[in-house]
Enzyme design. Structure first.
Site, PDB file in Angstrom:
ATOM      1  N   GLY A  18      14.075  51.334  37.550  1.00 24.75           N
ATOM      2  CA  GLY A  18      12.687  51.482  37.123  1.00 24.75           C
ATOM      3  C   GLY A  18      11.632  51.136  38.154  1.00 24.75           C
ATOM      4  O   GLY A  18      10.437  51.129  37.832  1.00 24.75           O
TER       5      GLY A  18
ATOM      6  N   SER B 144      21.629  55.889  44.776  1.00 20.04           N
ATOM      7  CA  SER B 144      22.688  56.905  44.826  1.00 20.04           C
ATOM      8  C   SER B 144      22.483  57.994  43.765  1.00 20.04           C
ATOM      9  O   SER B 144      22.055  57.716  42.645  1.00 20.04           O
ATOM     10  CB  SER B 144      24.038  56.226  44.592  1.00 20.04           C
TER      11      SER B 144
ATOM     12  N   ALA C  14      23.369  62.661  32.077  1.00 16.46           N
ATOM     13  CA  ALA C  14      24.838  62.654  32.012  1.00 16.46           C
ATOM     14  C   ALA C  14      25.288  63.735  32.984  1.00 16.46           C
ATOM     15  O   ALA C  14      25.687  64.825  32.569  1.00 16.46           O
ATOM     16  CB  ALA C  14      25.312  62.948  30.594  1.00 16.46           C
TER      17      ALA C  14
ATOM     18  N   CYS D  37      32.530  53.076  36.574  1.00 13.51           N
ATOM     19  CA  CYS D  37      33.352  54.204  36.097  1.00 13.51           C
ATOM     20  C   CYS D  37      34.485  53.691  35.227  1.00 13.51           C
ATOM     21  O   CYS D  37      34.985  52.592  35.435  1.00 13.51           O
ATOM     22  CB  CYS D  37      34.005  54.922  37.258  1.00 13.51           C
TER      23      CYS D  37
ATOM     24  N   ILE E 275      20.603  47.710  39.222  1.00  8.82           N
ATOM     25  CA  ILE E 275      21.607  48.111  38.258  1.00  8.82           C
ATOM     26  C   ILE E 275      21.871  49.621  38.318  1.00  8.82           C
ATOM     27  O   ILE E 275      21.028  50.383  38.800  1.00  8.82           O
ATOM     28  CB  ILE E 275      21.155  47.760  36.804  1.00  8.82           C
TER      29      ILE E 275
ATOM     30  N   GLY F 235      15.078  55.245  42.476  1.00  9.22           N
ATOM     31  CA  GLY F 235      15.792  56.449  42.068  1.00  9.22           C
ATOM     32  C   GLY F 235      14.860  57.393  41.342  1.00  9.22           C
ATOM     33  O   GLY F 235      14.233  58.282  41.926  1.00  9.22           O
TER      34      GLY F 235
ATOM     35  N   LYS G  27      25.089  60.319  47.396  1.00  8.79           N
ATOM     36  CA  LYS G  27      25.613  60.459  46.034  1.00  8.79           C
ATOM     37  C   LYS G  27      27.060  59.978  46.040  1.00  8.79           C
ATOM     38  O   LYS G  27      27.777  60.155  47.026  1.00  8.79           O
ATOM     39  CB  LYS G  27      25.538  61.930  45.612  1.00  8.79           C
TER      40      LYS G  27
ATOM     41  N   GLY H 158      14.590  54.718  35.134  1.00  4.77           N
ATOM     42  CA  GLY H 158      13.134  54.830  35.187  1.00  4.77           C
ATOM     43  C   GLY H 158      12.441  53.642  34.524  1.00  4.77           C
ATOM     44  O   GLY H 158      13.095  52.665  34.129  1.00  4.77           O
TER      45      GLY H 158
HETATM   46  C1  LIG Z   1      20.410  62.049  37.937  1.00 14.26           C
HETATM   47  C2  LIG Z   1      21.007  60.727  38.330  1.00 14.26           C
HETATM   48  C3  LIG Z   1      22.219  60.702  39.036  1.00 14.26           C
HETATM   49  C4  LIG Z   1      22.785  59.492  39.424  1.00 14.26           C
HETATM   50  N1  LIG Z   1      23.970  59.482  40.123  1.00 14.26           N
HETATM   51  C5  LIG Z   1      24.500  58.295  40.552  1.00 14.26           C
HETATM   52  C6  LIG Z   1      25.668  58.262  41.365  1.00 14.26           C
HETATM   53  O1  LIG Z   1      26.233  59.294  41.756  1.00 14.26           O
HETATM   54  N2  LIG Z   1      26.164  57.043  41.723  1.00 14.26           N
HETATM   55  C7  LIG Z   1      25.562  55.849  41.358  1.00 14.26           C
HETATM   56  O2  LIG Z   1      26.041  54.776  41.731  1.00 14.26           O
HETATM   57  N3  LIG Z   1      24.432  55.867  40.601  1.00 14.26           N
HETATM   58  C8  LIG Z   1      23.897  57.046  40.200  1.00 14.26           C
HETATM   59  N4  LIG Z   1      22.737  57.058  39.461  1.00 14.26           N
HETATM   60  C9  LIG Z   1      22.081  55.757  39.121  1.00 14.26           C
HETATM   61  C10 LIG Z   1      20.963  55.433  40.118  1.00 14.26           C
HETATM   62  O3  LIG Z   1      21.472  55.277  41.430  1.00 14.26           O
HETATM   63  C11 LIG Z   1      20.220  54.132  39.693  1.00 14.26           C
HETATM   64  O4  LIG Z   1      21.139  53.064  39.704  1.00 14.26           O
HETATM   65  C12 LIG Z   1      19.597  54.229  38.297  1.00 14.26           C
HETATM   66  O5  LIG Z   1      19.023  55.503  38.094  1.00 14.26           O
HETATM   67  C13 LIG Z   1      18.511  53.166  38.092  1.00 14.26           C
HETATM   68  O6  LIG Z   1      17.473  53.296  39.045  1.00 14.26           O
HETATM   69  P1  LIG Z   1      16.074  54.085  38.722  1.00 14.26           P
HETATM   70  O7  LIG Z   1      15.565  53.562  37.428  1.00 14.26           O
HETATM   71  O8  LIG Z   1      15.218  53.763  39.907  1.00 14.26           O
HETATM   72  O9  LIG Z   1      16.429  55.544  38.648  1.00 14.26           O
HETATM   73  C14 LIG Z   1      22.143  58.271  39.076  1.00 14.26           C
HETATM   74  C15 LIG Z   1      20.925  58.297  38.367  1.00 14.26           C
HETATM   75  C16 LIG Z   1      20.352  59.502  38.000  1.00 14.26           C
HETATM   76  C17 LIG Z   1      19.034  59.488  37.270  1.00 14.26           C
END
Ligand SMILES: Cc1cc2nc3c(=O)[nH]c(=O)nc-3n(C[C@H](O)[C@H](O)[C@H](O)COP(=O)(O)O)c2cc1C
Length: 301
Positions: free
Chosen positions: A240, A18, A67, A125, A186, A261, A42, A213
């Protein structure tokens, strides 16, 4: 590599996380065309929200800090997106957040009427009813929000957990008891902070942000391991995941599907195809099927 998840056949065990590529049908469809098994929107909130000021996302090389502040048009202002998404030919998870149990319920009930294949609630949240504490760090508030949402939706419910919970297995169990159909873990790790030493100030306008990441993968693997021990419902493991071997690792911890992600940024939109191919190569080299390795790391030596 097709795979079954909560009664749907997916073209691959990969999931778009997401918040990575927004909510437009054209982009989400491209993700599917690039091999993604299940596409997450999203997070959609109760009211229009601008999110935080820029800069909101910084690439640290070994991962990202962000953020973005959950920017959302608000659930009542997405008619165009829903109209387009109605005509999709790919499985979709709609992600929902709120600041109270009632808000989660209201948004989820409305979103359910738009017929996504699944609803995911992002319980990372702050809970305004409990003085800003995060829903997903407390088993009782996690249970309450899941039970309330489950009552008003007619698609399977996935609950997205935060690694900030002191005992993530206990939270997952509370969600399962409240009727959750699957767990996703997570969300980002943290909050963390990065300071620009020349400017003598934090790099993010909001100062603190969530980490994602490659640097968070060991946290994700540990969380999925703990959740798998605690529940029977399937898990989408993410945090990651960048290569096929990372995906194999999270499946061995107990995940049924591997979410992606930040790696979209590192490897491009066809990362889903690449990761699936790499998983297939690893599995065939080891004469194994994905089901043989699910939870394999739990076996006692
Ligand atoms: C820029 C950005 C925006 C994100 N927005 C959301 C969101 O709207 N809702 C949500 O549940 N997680 C959100 N996440 C978290 C990701 O869905 C994911 O759980 C997290 O980045 C870990 O995965 P990754 O290491 O593959 O990025 C966001 C992450 C990033 C980097």
């Amino acid at each position: 590599m097709t795979i079954q998840f909560l009664g749907k056949i997916l073209q691959s065990p990969t999931v778009l996380a997401s918040g990575i590529l927004g909510n437009s049908k054209d982009i989400l469809e491209r993700v599917h065309e690039n091999g993604c098994g299940l596409v997450t929107m999203k997070s959609i909130g109760p009211e229009p929200r601008d999110g935080h000021k820029n800069p909101t996302v910084i690439d640290l090389g070994h991962g990202m800090i962000n953020a973005v502040g959950l920017p959302s048009p608000g659930y009542l202002n997405m008619e165009n997106e829903w109209k387009q998404l109605e005509k999709r030919n790919f499985p979709l998870i709609a992600s929902v957040y709120g600041g109270s149990v009632r808000e989660y319920q209201m948004v989820a009930e409305f979103v359910s009427s738009k017929k996504p294949d699944f609803i995911e609630i992002n319980i990372s949240c702050p809970n305004s009813e409990k003085h800003g504490m995060i829903f997903g760090v407390n088993p009782q508030s996690s249970h309450d929000v899941v039970a309330a949402v489950k009552k008003v939706i007619n698609v399977p419910l996935i609950v997205k957990l935060t690694p900030q919970a002191p005992d993530i297995g206990e939270i997952a169990k509370a969600c399962e008891n409240a009727g959750a159909d699957a767990i996703c873990a997570i969300n980002t790790v943290g909050p963390g902070m990065v300071i620009d030493i020349e400017a003598k100030m934090p790099v993010l306008a909001f100062k603190k942000g969530g980490l994602s990441g490659p640097m968070v993968k060991p946290v994700a693997v540990r969380c999925v391991f703990d959740i798998y021990k605690a529940v029977k419902i399937p898990i989408i493991g993410l945090g990651g995941i960048t290569t096929g071997e990372d995906a194999i690792e999270i499946v061995m911890a107990g995940a049924s599907l591997a979410g992606i992600g930040s790696a979209v940024r590192y490897r491009g939109i066809d990362v889903f195809q690449k990761v699936t191919k790499e998983m297939e190569t690893w599995l065939s080299d080891h004469h194994l099927h994905i089901e043989d390795i699910k939870g394999a790391a739990h076996k006692e030596k």
